[in-house]
Design a protein around this motif. Structure first.
Motif, mmCIF file in Angstrom:
data_model
loop_
_atom_site.group_PDB
_atom_site.id
_atom_site.type_symbol
_atom_site.label_atom_id
_atom_site.label_comp_id
_atom_site.label_asym_id
_atom_site.label_seq_id
_atom_site.Cartn_x
_atom_site.Cartn_y
_atom_site.Cartn_z
ATOM 1 N N GLY A 136 0.788 -1.220 0.000
ATOM 2 C CA GLY A 136 0.000 0.000 0.000
ATOM 3 C C GLY A 136 0.817 1.265 0.000
ATOM 4 N N VAL A 137 2.136 1.143 -0.237
ATOM 5 C CA VAL A 137 2.997 2.328 -0.292
ATOM 6 C C VAL A 137 2.668 3.176 -1.520
ATOM 7 N N ALA A 138 2.296 2.504 -2.589
ATOM 8 C CA ALA A 138 1.931 3.183 -3.834
ATOM 9 C C ALA A 138 0.745 2.444 -4.450
ATOM 10 N N PRO A 139 -0.125 3.168 -5.151
ATOM 11 C CA PRO A 139 -1.251 2.480 -5.796
ATOM 12 C C PRO A 139 -0.744 1.531 -6.876
ATOM 13 N N GLY A 140 -1.439 0.438 -7.046
ATOM 14 C CA GLY A 140 -1.020 -0.555 -8.031
ATOM 15 C C GLY A 140 -2.140 -0.909 -8.987
ATOM 16 N N PRO A 141 -1.840 -1.702 -9.995
ATOM 17 C CA PRO A 141 -2.844 -2.089 -10.982
ATOM 18 C C PRO A 141 -3.775 -3.172 -10.421
ATOM 19 N N SER A 142 -4.853 -3.407 -11.121
ATOM 20 C CA SER A 142 -5.796 -4.461 -10.742
ATOM 21 C C SER A 142 -5.452 -5.722 -11.512
ATOM 22 N N TRP A 143 -4.709 -6.605 -10.866
ATOM 23 C CA TRP A 143 -4.354 -7.868 -11.499
ATOM 24 C C TRP A 143 -5.549 -8.805 -11.483
ATOM 25 N N ARG A 178 -1.734 -1.008 -23.098
ATOM 26 C CA ARG A 178 -3.120 -0.954 -22.605
ATOM 27 C C ARG A 178 -4.106 -1.139 -23.751
ATOM 28 N N SER A 179 -3.809 -0.502 -24.860
ATOM 29 C CA SER A 179 -4.683 -0.621 -26.028
ATOM 30 C C SER A 179 -4.737 -2.066 -26.521
ATOM 31 N N LEU A 180 -3.594 -2.722 -26.551
ATOM 32 C CA LEU A 180 -3.547 -4.124 -26.972
ATOM 33 C C LEU A 180 -4.315 -5.014 -25.997
ATOM 34 N N ALA A 181 -4.213 -4.685 -24.708
ATOM 35 C CA ALA A 181 -4.944 -5.456 -23.703
ATOM 36 C C ALA A 181 -6.442 -5.382 -23.957
ATOM 37 N N HIS A 182 -6.915 -4.191 -24.300
ATOM 38 C CA HIS A 182 -8.339 -4.004 -24.594
ATOM 39 C C HIS A 182 -8.735 -4.711 -25.884
ATOM 40 N N GLU A 183 -7.890 -4.563 -26.913
ATOM 41 C CA GLU A 183 -8.203 -5.155 -28.218
ATOM 42 C C GLU A 183 -8.301 -6.678 -28.150
ATOM 43 N N ARG A 186 -7.075 -9.103 -22.884
ATOM 44 C CA ARG A 186 -6.039 -9.624 -21.992
ATOM 45 C C ARG A 186 -5.825 -8.640 -20.836
ATOM 46 N N PRO A 187 -6.642 -8.729 -19.794
ATOM 47 C CA PRO A 187 -6.516 -7.766 -18.680
ATOM 48 C C PRO A 187 -5.151 -7.773 -18.016
ATOM 49 N N VAL A 188 -4.449 -8.917 -18.060
ATOM 50 C CA VAL A 188 -3.123 -8.960 -17.443
ATOM 51 C C VAL A 188 -2.161 -8.021 -18.159
ATOM 52 N N TRP A 189 -2.359 -7.813 -19.463
ATOM 53 C CA TRP A 189 -1.507 -6.874 -20.191
ATOM 54 C C TRP A 189 -1.770 -5.439 -19.725
ATOM 55 N N GLY A 190 -3.038 -5.146 -19.413
ATOM 56 C CA GLY A 190 -3.361 -3.811 -18.921
ATOM 57 C C GLY A 190 -2.692 -3.532 -17.589
ATOM 58 N N ALA A 191 -2.675 -4.539 -16.703
ATOM 59 C CA ALA A 191 -1.997 -4.381 -15.413
ATOM 60 C C ALA A 191 -0.496 -4.249 -15.621
ATOM 61 N N ALA A 192 0.048 -5.037 -16.558
ATOM 62 C CA ALA A 192 1.481 -4.971 -16.844
ATOM 63 C C ALA A 192 1.856 -3.595 -17.402
ATOM 64 N N ALA A 193 0.945 -2.982 -18.153
ATOM 65 C CA ALA A 193 1.212 -1.648 -18.701
ATOM 66 C C ALA A 193 1.411 -0.628 -17.588
ATOM 67 N N TYR A 194 0.650 -0.793 -16.508
ATOM 68 C CA TYR A 194 0.802 0.092 -15.347
ATOM 69 C C TYR A 194 2.216 -0.046 -14.774
#
Length: 278
Positions: A136-143, A178-183, A186-194
């Motif tokens: 919780g030191v920094a906000p993170g993505p939603s894996w 992020r765009s590729l994750a949406h296309e 693949r939600p894991v790609w969106g989290a990885a983009a973060y």
């Protein structure tokens, strides 16, 4: 071809035909393919040797080898033939070439000299980022929920680092990932983009002049394009570029080769058309 026109090797008729196409034909790209053991590396050295025998300046020819061991062996053989001194190596790897370009760019800009991040450094940065998210030191993505148990493991970090480095290698930044994750759903790609966005910010602030090995070719290509004055001069001095085992080039290395190409450059790509590498 006579014995004296190569580094201790006589080229056969097919190799001689390639040598002639590269050196006697118009500037441009020539592709030669062959299976392992068919003399591809001998051809690479033979073309460079013939160019030098014909009076070509040693500083205007470059052989790109697949590994540092190959580069050292070929370089020793060719350097003994050339004699004298050179301002740049006659044989190098694609990574060494990229590093040299970045060094020229840093010197011209008065910036810190480049260095490569090690795998251990990359892993430590990613580990600290993930740990900060978990604490919780920094906000993170939603894996995705099914990844929860894996987030603190070394195996997950290794897979994440590999994904990030492949994205970097292909010039895919965080918004594009992020765009590729949406296309592709693949939600894991969106989290990885973060994480990729954080990773790039942290490395830029903590290690000025530090580059990921996967990105170094892309970075060198961008440097050549963004600095036209010295970049054009650097490219113009090169007249012959031979790439041995070209099928092993990464996308990052290929980007650098495209950036180096110019109308007066003779390029020989030597590889195995049946090999699937990188």
């Amino acid at each position: 071809m006579s014995q004296g026109a190569d580094v201790g090797v006589v080229l056969d008729p097919s190799q001689e035909a390639v040598r002639s196409a590269v050196l006697d034909g118009p500037p441009g790209v020539v592709v030669a393919t062959g299976a392992p053991g068919t003399g591809k590396s001998a051809l690479a050295q033979g073309v460079i040797g013939s160019f030098l025998d014909a009076g070509g300046p040693a500083d205007s020819a470059l052989l790109v080898a697949p590994t540092r061991v190959d580069a050292a062996e070929m370089g020793q053989s060719l350097s003994a033939r050339v004699g004298g001194t050179r301002t740049e190596p006659l044989v190098c790897t694609a990574s060494s070439l990229a590093f040299s370009v970045l060094g020229h760019g840093a010197t011209a800009a008065g910036a810190p000299l480049p260095r490569l991040l090690t795998g251990a450094e990359q892993d430590a940065i990613i580990r600290d980022l993930l740990q900060g998210h978990a604490d919780g030191v920094a906000p993170g993505p939603s894996w995705p929920s099914d990844l929860g148990p894996a987030l603190r493991t070394a195996g997950f970090r290794g897979q994440l680092r590999d994904l990030l480095m492949r994205a970097v290698e292909h010039g895919v930044d965080a918004p594009r990932l992020r765009s590729l994750a949406h296309e592709h759903g693949r939600p894991v790609w969106g989290a990885a983009a973060y994480v990729l966005e954080e990773y790039e910010q942290v490395t830029a602030l903590a290690s000025p002049g530090a580059f990921d090995p996967a990105y170094i070719g892309m970075a060198a290509a961008s440097t050549l394009q963004e600095e036209p004055a010295w970049g054009q001069a650097l490219k113009a001095g090169l007249r012959l570029l031979v790439i041995d085992d070209a099928h092993e080039m990464t996308a990052s290395a290929a980007a650098l080769i495209r950036a180096i190409d110019h109308p007066q450059l003779r390029v020989l790509l030597i590889g195995d058309g049946d090999a699937v590498v990188q």
